[in-house]
Design a protein around this motif. Sequence first.
Motif, mmCIF file in Angstrom:
data_model
loop_
_atom_site.group_PDB
_atom_site.id
_atom_site.type_symbol
_atom_site.label_atom_id
_atom_site.label_comp_id
_atom_site.label_asym_id
_atom_site.label_seq_id
_atom_site.Cartn_x
_atom_site.Cartn_y
_atom_site.Cartn_z
ATOM 1 N N UNK A 51 0.829 -1.211 0.000
ATOM 2 C CA UNK A 51 0.000 0.000 0.000
ATOM 3 C C UNK A 51 0.856 1.250 0.000
ATOM 4 N N UNK A 52 1.892 1.278 0.839
ATOM 5 C CA UNK A 52 2.766 2.448 0.901
ATOM 6 C C UNK A 52 3.480 2.670 -0.430
ATOM 7 N N UNK A 53 3.876 1.595 -1.091
ATOM 8 C CA UNK A 53 4.549 1.735 -2.385
ATOM 9 C C UNK A 53 3.603 2.325 -3.425
ATOM 10 N N UNK A 113 3.736 -8.899 -5.771
ATOM 11 C CA UNK A 113 2.941 -9.109 -4.560
ATOM 12 C C UNK A 113 1.455 -9.315 -4.857
ATOM 13 N N UNK A 114 1.028 -9.233 -6.108
ATOM 14 C CA UNK A 114 -0.380 -9.456 -6.407
ATOM 15 C C UNK A 114 -0.727 -10.930 -6.210
ATOM 16 N N UNK A 168 -12.302 -15.129 -4.901
ATOM 17 C CA UNK A 168 -12.423 -14.085 -3.891
ATOM 18 C C UNK A 168 -11.068 -13.599 -3.414
ATOM 19 N N UNK A 169 -10.002 -14.300 -3.795
ATOM 20 C CA UNK A 169 -8.651 -13.887 -3.402
ATOM 21 C C UNK A 169 -7.810 -13.462 -4.607
ATOM 22 N N UNK A 170 -8.083 -14.042 -5.756
ATOM 23 C CA UNK A 170 -7.247 -13.790 -6.926
ATOM 24 C C UNK A 170 -7.327 -12.326 -7.371
ATOM 25 N N UNK A 171 -6.147 -11.696 -7.554
ATOM 26 C CA UNK A 171 -6.073 -10.336 -8.086
ATOM 27 C C UNK A 171 -5.935 -9.249 -7.048
ATOM 28 N N UNK A 172 -6.098 -9.581 -5.770
ATOM 29 C CA UNK A 172 -6.009 -8.558 -4.732
ATOM 30 C C UNK A 172 -4.628 -8.491 -4.105
ATOM 31 N N UNK A 173 -4.503 -7.630 -3.109
ATOM 32 C CA UNK A 173 -3.248 -7.469 -2.371
ATOM 33 C C UNK A 173 -3.525 -7.560 -0.882
ATOM 34 N N UNK A 179 -5.969 -11.007 0.784
ATOM 35 C CA UNK A 179 -6.153 -9.705 0.123
ATOM 36 C C UNK A 179 -7.308 -8.944 0.771
ATOM 37 N N UNK A 180 -7.121 -7.659 0.961
ATOM 38 C CA UNK A 180 -8.120 -6.825 1.631
ATOM 39 C C UNK A 180 -8.304 -5.525 0.858
#
Length: 472
Positions: free
Chosen positions: A83-85, A112-113, A120-125, A134-135
């Motif tokens: 997130x910071x990046x 990190x993806x 429900x998890x694929x593609x998030x961080x 991933x949230x």
Amino acid sequence: MNQTPRLPAPAPRADPPADMPRPGPRLRRGASRPDEDAAVIDMAVLETRLNESLDVLRDAYAPALGAGGGWYHELTRPEPGTTATALGLLAFVEAGRPFEHFDDGLAFLAARQTSSQDELRDGGWATKTSLGMPVVEATGWIARFLARARCDLREDAPDLRRAYQWLLRNQNPDGGWGSLLGCPSRVWLTCLALRALSQLNPYDPAVDRGVEWLTADRTAHRPAWGPTQASTPTVTHTAFALVTLAEARPDLRSERLLDAYDWLLANLDPDDEHTWIETYDVSPDGVTAQGTGPKPVWRLALWHHGLPIALAALLRDPRGPNGTAVARAFGTLVRGEVGGPSRPGFPGSGRTSLWTLWWRLETLIALARIPLAGRADVVHWLPDATVVQRSHARERPLADLLPHRRLVDPVRFARRHWAALLLILVCLCSAFGVAAGVWGWKDFWLSVILPVILTGFSESMRRRRTQRGPPP
């Protein structure tokens, strides 16, 4: 939701550098003379603070142990976070400035993806505290950055389409967003998702449902927002919701929306820049600590910097920004120099946090985009007008720059009506000749007055004629 106590007061601020341009004299509202209480935005100070913030980000960049590099939200820590990046790279994108490690930052985010068979998890961080899940707290920011940076066609960038699908699949049935599907919807997280989706596809039905959830149950007695729909309203959440609605639905202008802007203005202290933390428990099945099910799996915390977010919201007021509140908040934000990793702060105070830099940067960039204002100009907000004082005249009193029109300008009047003045002069000279006995009244009427009358009558008739159109 827990709220931490107010943080210790920051160390004394440094005075502005001696070589920084000083703002021009100010003009008090309703007066014609300069006054120290006027609403003034000095664009030169803004540009200086903006450059300082970007320099801090450049100095704090750190390579990752694997691919690429970036920032952690606490700038003194070397290992980057996702997130910071994304926020660090987004700062350079929004400011329109190049960054030499931009490609490395993209590579870090791409590595990190999350890739999973679970849709429900694929593609998030994930964040470092979400146990690999991933949230929205991370995916919303990163997806917004990728959309703003126009990275959807880059092969080395993260897969923006998968991130977009992750946001859609993790929207709750009520229209809002929690950290992930099934977690209670929260105002802050719904705003994060809507700001990302409004950049990716503002016409998606998910945006309509999110806006409907965000604006539901707003009344004249409760126009503002808190952490949840039933929470006590705060300046931070109200401002973030207004910024989100201005992006997702820029044409929205309802009475409840204007009431929210009025509430924000009435409850904002432009001199208060304290930071507070919103914490809450998250579990994959959506059961929180207040429920009857299993205990939460992890706890997430959000740093809130109310003043810059509120200033960004006030700039989007459909009726126009309140100049006095905006100028006071701006003065608070630009006091002193920007603190970076080399400037020690209170532990956990956020003074060396990227969040502090980001919210300040986003607001300064919004101010820098004020129409007609250059980088070194001075903006004066008057009750019914906005005056932009150009940089080359910043040392002159504002009252001297305002136009002072005479009732009648003799030179301009003579240039415009020279023919009529010439006829009047001829008539006066002829009348003087009659009085002196040089010629008689008959000669006066025939040689001067009659031609003048006939000429005037002919001219008036000519103007009354209908003008013919152009030839076919």
